[in-house]
Design a protein around this motif. Structure first.
Motif: not given
Length: 461
Positions: A43, A267, A272, A275
């Motif tokens: 992420g 994203l 994140s 992710a």
């Protein structure tokens, strides 16, 4: 034995057993890097790279292939445990070696702490009833017990655990590609490799400064040169092979994951930690999310940390036998032929720093920043060591290997450091300052850095 004579010519005894072959070294390097390492930081790399994680990993691999080439040159010249500490100390000057060893300590000491923390947080998410600190202590205890038994036990276990990681990765790739063929995600695209709308070199090098965390560990292979059956040549070959294999695996998995990200725009705006697992859920459902999450926890908490502890213990051992760290760290177990006190100190540091970082909301980010900066600075000095020792001091006419290649490698890494986040730069400077104070203290105590086989205060062999 030629390798043993090389060690003795530097004034050291062969205390560590030579039982590690080429395949063992490659598996060790892969275990240290972790074939599924991008699972945990995908992420952040996606966001930092403007949606081009494949390019970030490709640039990172190319940069570190130059670094591996410089490692191969220096491990051939100085086939000793201690990695860049020995190469910079003998290739440039002992005080430079101390400072370089100090910077790489930031990587080697804190990397196990980060890995234990990430794994413990993941396990706590799966089993909330067991606190993070309890998982962390459990992981550390298991790895310490294994490493105290000897390097052969560690190498055998890493082969088994790497096979499990590769099986999970193959499962994700098969399910992910099948899902793409069925119309899931965004379909096949070159966007994860290059997107003209978001591309900029400063952005890319900032992403590379995060992505290289997945590659850190290939250099740990050099720590086993005194335990390698084929000496320095075998170590250099293993580093290049392990780095290439890991690079191919990293690029393949982030490409598939990038095409399956459920909310690419979101994203890009907000990184994140989940992710990759979100992409896995798009491909195969919640069962694949749980499989990839569990695999990340176990690989970071057992496989990677097991070999990371080996490397930090060898660095502590190498610096201690040169009296640049307390001498008790140079003690080698007669029964198992491992630096037992150095392993135990690594264990205590991992528990202390790991539990402290677990109390901070930014614990993972803080440790990651420190680790990457320590490694990048040490790698830059490694390239300089090649140039000073071979091109300038020895007058080598191998321009590519001893001048051009290290210059390119150092140049790329300088751009990575310049474009790293401000926190990483500041913390790196603080650690460097502490190292300078430690060096001044050694001089004040009459223990100026010296290396066996070199005259005191000399900057030449």
């Amino acid at each position: 034995m030629r390798a043993q004579q090389n060690i003795e010519q530097f004034g050291y005894r062969q205390e560590l057993h030579r039982t590690v072959g080429l395949a063992d070294l490659i598996f060790y390097g892969l275990a240290y890097m972790v074939p599924i390492a991008p699972f945990a930081i995908f992420g952040n790399v996606y966001s930092e790279s403007g949606g081009m994680p494949v390019l970030a990993y490709l640039v990172g691999m190319i940069a570190l292939l130059f670094t591996a080439a410089s490692y191969a040159q220096m491990v051939k010249a100085f086939p000793l445990s201690g990695s860049v500490y020995n190469y910079a100390g003998r290739g440039i000057a002992p005080p430079v070696g101390f400072m370089t060893g100090w910077m790489i300590l930031l990587d080697y000491i804190l990397l196990p702490c980060l890995l234990y923390l990430v794994a413990s947080i993941a396990m706590n998410d799966s089993v909330p009833g067991v606190p993070v600190w309890a998982w962390l202590i459990g992981f550390v205890a298991v790895n310490t017990a294994i490493n105290l038994r000897g390097i052969r036990i560690t190498v055998r276990l890493t082969r088994v655990l790497i096979a499990i990681e590769l099986a999970v990765l193959a499962l994700f790739l098969l399910v992910g590609v099948w899902a793409l063929l069925r119309g899931a995600g965004r379909g096949f695209s070159l966007t994860p490799l290059f997107n003209a709308e978001t591309f900029a070199w400063p952005v890319m090098f900032a992403a590379v400064s995060v992505a290289v965390l997945s590659f850190l560990g290939f250099d740990g292979i050099s720590m086993l040169v005194e335990e390698s059956t084929g000496g320095s040549a075998q170590v250099g070959r293993a580093m290049r092979v392990a780095l290439l294999l890991a690079g191919v695996l990293f690029i393949t998995q982030v490409w598939v994951a990038a095409l399956l990200v459920p909310d690419p725009a979101g994203l890009l705006d907000q990184p994140s930690d989940t992710a990759f697992y979100d992409a896995a859920a798009v491909a195969g459902g919640e069962w694949l999310r749980h499989v990839t999450t569990a695999a990340t926890a176990l690989s970071w908490g057992l496989v990677n940390t097991m070999v990371a502890q080996v490397s930090v213990s060898r660095l502590l051992y190498a610096m201690a036998r040169d009296r640049q760290l307390p001498s008790f760290l140079a003690k080698v177990s007669v029964r198992h032929s491992v630096p037992s006190n150095a392993i135990l100190l690594s264990c205590l540091l991992s528990i202390g720093v790991g539990i402290w970082a677990a109390t901070r909301a930014d614990g993972v980010a803080l440790l990651s920043s420190l680790i990457n900066m320590g490694a990048m600075v040490a790698f830059i000095v490694l390239h300089v060591s090649v140039i000073v020792h071979h091109a300038l001091r020895s007058g080598s006419d191998r321009l590519w290997a001893h001048l051009i290649s290290p210059l390119i490698g150092a140049g790329i890494l300088v751009f990575v450091v310049i474009n790293a986040n401000l926190l990483a730069q500041l913390l790196g400077l603080v650690w460097l300052g502490l190292g300078a104070l430690a060096l001044i203290t050694l001089y004040a105590l009459g223990r100026r850095p010296t290396l066996r086989g070199m005259p005191a205060g000399s900057d030449r062999r």
